[in-house]
Design a protein around this motif. Structure first.
Motif, PDB file in Angstrom:
ATOM      1  N   ILE A 185       7.675  31.686   0.483  1.00  0.00           N
ATOM      2  CA  ILE A 185       8.902  31.578  -0.046  1.00  0.00           C
ATOM      3  C   ILE A 185      10.076  31.696   0.478  1.00  0.00           C
ATOM      4  O   ILE A 185      11.279  31.234   0.235  1.00  0.00           O
ATOM      5  CB  ILE A 185       8.981  32.930  -1.124  1.00  0.00           C
ATOM      6  N   ASN A 186      10.056  32.197   1.673  1.00  0.00           N
ATOM      7  CA  ASN A 186      11.019  32.006   2.564  1.00  0.00           C
ATOM      8  C   ASN A 186      11.121  30.939   3.684  1.00  0.00           C
ATOM      9  O   ASN A 186      11.976  30.769   4.417  1.00  0.00           O
ATOM     10  CB  ASN A 186      11.156  33.378   3.534  1.00  0.00           C
ATOM     11  N   SER A 187      10.392  29.914   3.449  1.00  0.00           N
ATOM     12  CA  SER A 187      10.426  28.845   4.306  1.00  0.00           C
ATOM     13  C   SER A 187      11.559  27.706   3.883  1.00  0.00           C
ATOM     14  O   SER A 187      11.438  27.554   2.492  1.00  0.00           O
ATOM     15  CB  SER A 187       8.936  28.078   4.368  1.00  0.00           C
ATOM     16  N   LYS A 188      12.289  27.143   4.893  1.00  0.00           N
ATOM     17  CA  LYS A 188      13.007  26.121   4.629  1.00  0.00           C
ATOM     18  C   LYS A 188      12.568  25.000   3.738  1.00  0.00           C
ATOM     19  O   LYS A 188      13.069  24.272   2.780  1.00  0.00           O
ATOM     20  CB  LYS A 188      13.834  25.671   5.804  1.00  0.00           C
ATOM     21  N   LEU A 189      11.369  24.701   4.278  1.00  0.00           N
ATOM     22  CA  LEU A 189      10.494  23.467   3.708  1.00  0.00           C
ATOM     23  C   LEU A 189      10.045  23.516   2.036  1.00  0.00           C
ATOM     24  O   LEU A 189       9.977  22.718   1.525  1.00  0.00           O
ATOM     25  CB  LEU A 189       9.433  23.223   4.463  1.00  0.00           C
ATOM     26  N   ARG A 190      10.328  24.942   1.573  1.00  0.00           N
ATOM     27  CA  ARG A 190      10.122  24.965   0.442  1.00  0.00           C
ATOM     28  C   ARG A 190      11.183  24.236  -0.545  1.00  0.00           C
ATOM     29  O   ARG A 190      10.829  24.069  -1.776  1.00  0.00           O
ATOM     30  CB  ARG A 190      10.175  26.546   0.204  1.00  0.00           C
ATOM     31  N   THR A 191      12.381  24.138   0.115  1.00  0.00           N
ATOM     32  CA  THR A 191      13.519  23.311  -0.635  1.00  0.00           C
ATOM     33  C   THR A 191      13.465  21.740  -0.577  1.00  0.00           C
ATOM     34  O   THR A 191      14.175  21.159  -1.143  1.00  0.00           O
ATOM     35  CB  THR A 191      14.794  23.743  -0.100  1.00  0.00           C
ATOM     36  N   PHE A 192      12.347  21.249   0.060  1.00  0.00           N
ATOM     37  CA  PHE A 192      12.203  19.908   0.365  1.00  0.00           C
ATOM     38  C   PHE A 192      11.600  19.298  -0.823  1.00  0.00           C
ATOM     39  O   PHE A 192      10.805  19.931  -1.543  1.00  0.00           O
ATOM     40  CB  PHE A 192      11.459  19.568   1.356  1.00  0.00           C
ATOM     41  N   GLN A 193      11.819  17.985  -1.081  1.00  0.00           N
ATOM     42  CA  GLN A 193      11.246  17.002  -2.334  1.00  0.00           C
ATOM     43  C   GLN A 193       9.585  17.129  -2.150  1.00  0.00           C
ATOM     44  O   GLN A 193       9.424  16.588  -0.926  1.00  0.00           O
ATOM     45  CB  GLN A 193      11.732  15.809  -2.394  1.00  0.00           C
ATOM     46  N   SER A 194       9.001  17.503  -2.904  1.00  0.00           N
ATOM     47  CA  SER A 194       7.421  17.227  -2.728  1.00  0.00           C
ATOM     48  C   SER A 194       7.305  15.757  -2.768  1.00  0.00           C
ATOM     49  O   SER A 194       7.755  14.921  -3.644  1.00  0.00           O
ATOM     50  CB  SER A 194       6.434  17.796  -3.984  1.00  0.00           C
TER      51      SER A 194
ATOM     52  N   THR B 267       0.879  -1.222   0.063  1.00  0.00           N
ATOM     53  CA  THR B 267       0.052  -0.002  -0.039  1.00  0.00           C
ATOM     54  C   THR B 267       0.981   1.269   0.151  1.00  0.00           C
ATOM     55  O   THR B 267       2.094   1.192   0.174  1.00  0.00           O
ATOM     56  CB  THR B 267      -0.890   0.080   1.447  1.00  0.00           C
ATOM     57  N   GLN B 268       0.343   2.445  -0.327  1.00  0.00           N
ATOM     58  CA  GLN B 268       0.926   3.750   0.062  1.00  0.00           C
ATOM     59  C   GLN B 268       0.425   4.470   0.799  1.00  0.00           C
ATOM     60  O   GLN B 268      -0.818   4.201   1.455  1.00  0.00           O
ATOM     61  CB  GLN B 268       0.966   4.273  -1.331  1.00  0.00           C
ATOM     62  N   ASN B 269       1.097   5.823   1.206  1.00  0.00           N
ATOM     63  CA  ASN B 269       0.759   6.457   2.302  1.00  0.00           C
ATOM     64  C   ASN B 269      -0.056   7.672   1.859  1.00  0.00           C
ATOM     65  O   ASN B 269      -0.605   7.738   0.649  1.00  0.00           O
ATOM     66  CB  ASN B 269       1.756   7.001   3.138  1.00  0.00           C
ATOM     67  N   ASP B 270      -0.521   8.536   2.921  1.00  0.00           N
ATOM     68  CA  ASP B 270      -1.552   9.711   2.525  1.00  0.00           C
ATOM     69  C   ASP B 270      -0.696  11.073   2.617  1.00  0.00           C
ATOM     70  O   ASP B 270      -1.448  11.919   3.138  1.00  0.00           O
ATOM     71  CB  ASP B 270      -2.819   9.804   3.420  1.00  0.00           C
ATOM     72  N   ASN B 271       0.474  11.092   2.450  1.00  0.00           N
ATOM     73  CA  ASN B 271       1.331  12.264   2.295  1.00  0.00           C
ATOM     74  C   ASN B 271       0.817  13.190   1.368  1.00  0.00           C
ATOM     75  O   ASN B 271       0.540  12.799   0.364  1.00  0.00           O
ATOM     76  CB  ASN B 271       2.866  11.914   2.392  1.00  0.00           C
ATOM     77  N   GLN B 272       0.723  14.511   1.629  1.00  0.00           N
ATOM     78  CA  GLN B 272       0.135  15.538   0.891  1.00  0.00           C
ATOM     79  C   GLN B 272       0.995  16.789   0.504  1.00  0.00           C
ATOM     80  O   GLN B 272       0.789  17.638   0.212  1.00  0.00           O
ATOM     81  CB  GLN B 272      -1.222  15.928   1.244  1.00  0.00           C
ATOM     82  N   PHE B 273       2.446  16.680   0.827  1.00  0.00           N
ATOM     83  CA  PHE B 273       3.334  17.604   0.966  1.00  0.00           C
ATOM     84  C   PHE B 273       3.600  18.382  -0.422  1.00  0.00           C
ATOM     85  O   PHE B 273       4.063  17.480  -1.610  1.00  0.00           O
ATOM     86  CB  PHE B 273       4.705  17.294   1.734  1.00  0.00           C
ATOM     87  N   ILE B 274       3.356  19.469  -0.561  1.00  0.00           N
ATOM     88  CA  ILE B 274       3.894  20.087  -1.885  1.00  0.00           C
ATOM     89  C   ILE B 274       4.783  21.304  -1.688  1.00  0.00           C
ATOM     90  O   ILE B 274       4.135  22.188  -0.770  1.00  0.00           O
ATOM     91  CB  ILE B 274       2.734  20.370  -2.960  1.00  0.00           C
ATOM     92  N   ALA B 275       5.964  21.503  -1.832  1.00  0.00           N
ATOM     93  CA  ALA B 275       6.722  22.536  -1.264  1.00  0.00           C
ATOM     94  C   ALA B 275       6.307  23.877  -1.790  1.00  0.00           C
ATOM     95  O   ALA B 275       6.440  24.752  -0.677  1.00  0.00           O
ATOM     96  CB  ALA B 275       8.054  22.109  -1.964  1.00  0.00           C
ATOM     97  N   THR B 276       5.896  23.929  -2.969  1.00  0.00           N
ATOM     98  CA  THR B 276       5.230  25.318  -3.220  1.00  0.00           C
ATOM     99  C   THR B 276       4.069  25.708  -2.236  1.00  0.00           C
ATOM    100  O   THR B 276       3.774  27.027  -2.470  1.00  0.00           O
ATOM    101  CB  THR B 276       4.886  25.555  -4.575  1.00  0.00           C
ATOM    102  N   SER B 277       3.797  25.032  -1.583  1.00  0.00           N
ATOM    103  CA  SER B 277       2.591  25.367  -0.648  1.00  0.00           C
ATOM    104  C   SER B 277       3.179  26.223   0.715  1.00  0.00           C
ATOM    105  O   SER B 277       2.228  26.920   1.193  1.00  0.00           O
ATOM    106  CB  SER B 277       1.832  24.177   0.073  1.00  0.00           C
TER     107      SER B 277
END
Length: 304
Positions: free
Chosen positions: A188-197, A175-185
């Motif tokens: 612009i100054n957030s460190k998490l914007r550089t993470f892989q979506s 099975t797969q998970n329910d992660n919904q992370f999209i970096a561009t959400s």
């Protein structure tokens, strides 16, 4: 043979000393740490069918994140042929102003010993979260999730030639998970914007081959160097904006680790073990958040 043993000891001690500053660790979905896939370092002649373990680990992950946690494990040998392992894991992650703690997974597997040299393992990883943790109502990347959130099938074969121990294994998500992370959400100054979506993350399976060679230093101390290649079978995928599915280029490939286990026998029934590792090769992209730039694991086990 003595010269070969001394060479293994010197190499393992060097790897141990290097890893304390620079090591990476297993970097897989968890199956390299289950009991039947770890080096068998017990020479006790006392027959005991039950074993309890408690362990703790600390490490430094990608993106300035620190990780630590504890685990509990029970091993039961029913007879000469069949055994059962059950393991509960937890993890805490902190960094970039975010702190997360949670239960991770339960590993359950059965073992069949065909003969003194050959053993088979069949089991599963059962997630205790679905990788949907959020912060300020925004989905977090996999680096801050307590579990991959996948239900995985695990199968492995162990074989011993003289003192050299071999393990080959596969871990495949069903099975797969329910992660919904999209970096561009993120702003612009957030460190998490550089993470892989990793929205609608689709993680591929892994195969491993472990080669271990236990060495007796003294009657109470044993050193076991272990070479651990892990191959991620295909590129992982995620769904980007506008519902477009994309491959994560570079997530397929080889991770090669050199692990060292140092066992200290406290009594005939109890042992303490230090386990560290050093990377030789890593994948270009590791969106699952499992990579460690430093990791050390301390474990206490008792048989009864």
């Amino acid at each position: 043979m003595k010269k070969l043993n001394y060479l293994f000891i010197a190499t393992a001690l060097y790897a141990l000393s290097v890893n304390i500053s620079y090591g990476q660790g297993c970097s897989d979905a968890g199956f390299c740490t289950i009991n039947s896939f770890k080096p068998n370092s017990t020479d006790s002649t006392e027959v005991l069918n039950n074993q309890l373990k408690i362990g703790a680990f600390y490490g430094s992950a990608d993106n300035s994140i620190s990780v630590y946690g504890v685990y509990f494990e029970y091993n039961r040998q029913f007879n000469e042929k069949f055994g059962l392992d059950a393991k509960l894991t937890t993890i805490a992650q902190g960094g970039n102003g975010i702190s997360i703690f949670g239960l991770s997974d339960v590993f359950v597997n059965t073992n069949y010993k065909a003969n003194e040299r050959l053993k088979f393992t069949l089991g599963a990883k059962i997630p205790l979260s679905i990788a949907d943790k959020t912060n300020d109502n925004l989905p977090l990347p996999m680096d801050y999730q307590a579990s991959l959130g996948t239900f995985d099938l695990i199968f492995g074969i162990g074989y011993v030639i003289k003192k050299i121990q071999f393990v080959a294994a596969i871990q495949q998500p069903l099975t797969q998970n329910d992660n919904q992370f999209i970096a561009t959400s993120y702003p612009i100054n957030s460190k998490l914007r550089t993470f892989q979506s990793t929205n609608k993350f689709q993680r591929a399976g892994d195969v491993l081959l472990r080669v271990s060679y236990p060495l007796n230093i003294t009657p109470k101390f044993k050193l076991t160097p272990s070479l651990l290649p892990i191959y991620h079978l295909t590129n992982d995928k995620y769904t980007a904006e506008f519902d477009v599915e994309k491959e994560i280029i570079g997530s397929q490939g080889l991770t090669l680790n050199g692990n060292v286990y140092l066992d200290c026998e406290l009594t005939s029934k109890s042992t303490i073990q230090l386990n560290v590792g050093i990377p030789f090769i890593v994948r270009d992209a590791r969106p699952d958040g499992l990579t460690r730039s430093f990791v050390a694991n301390l474990e206490y086990r008792i048989k009864f």
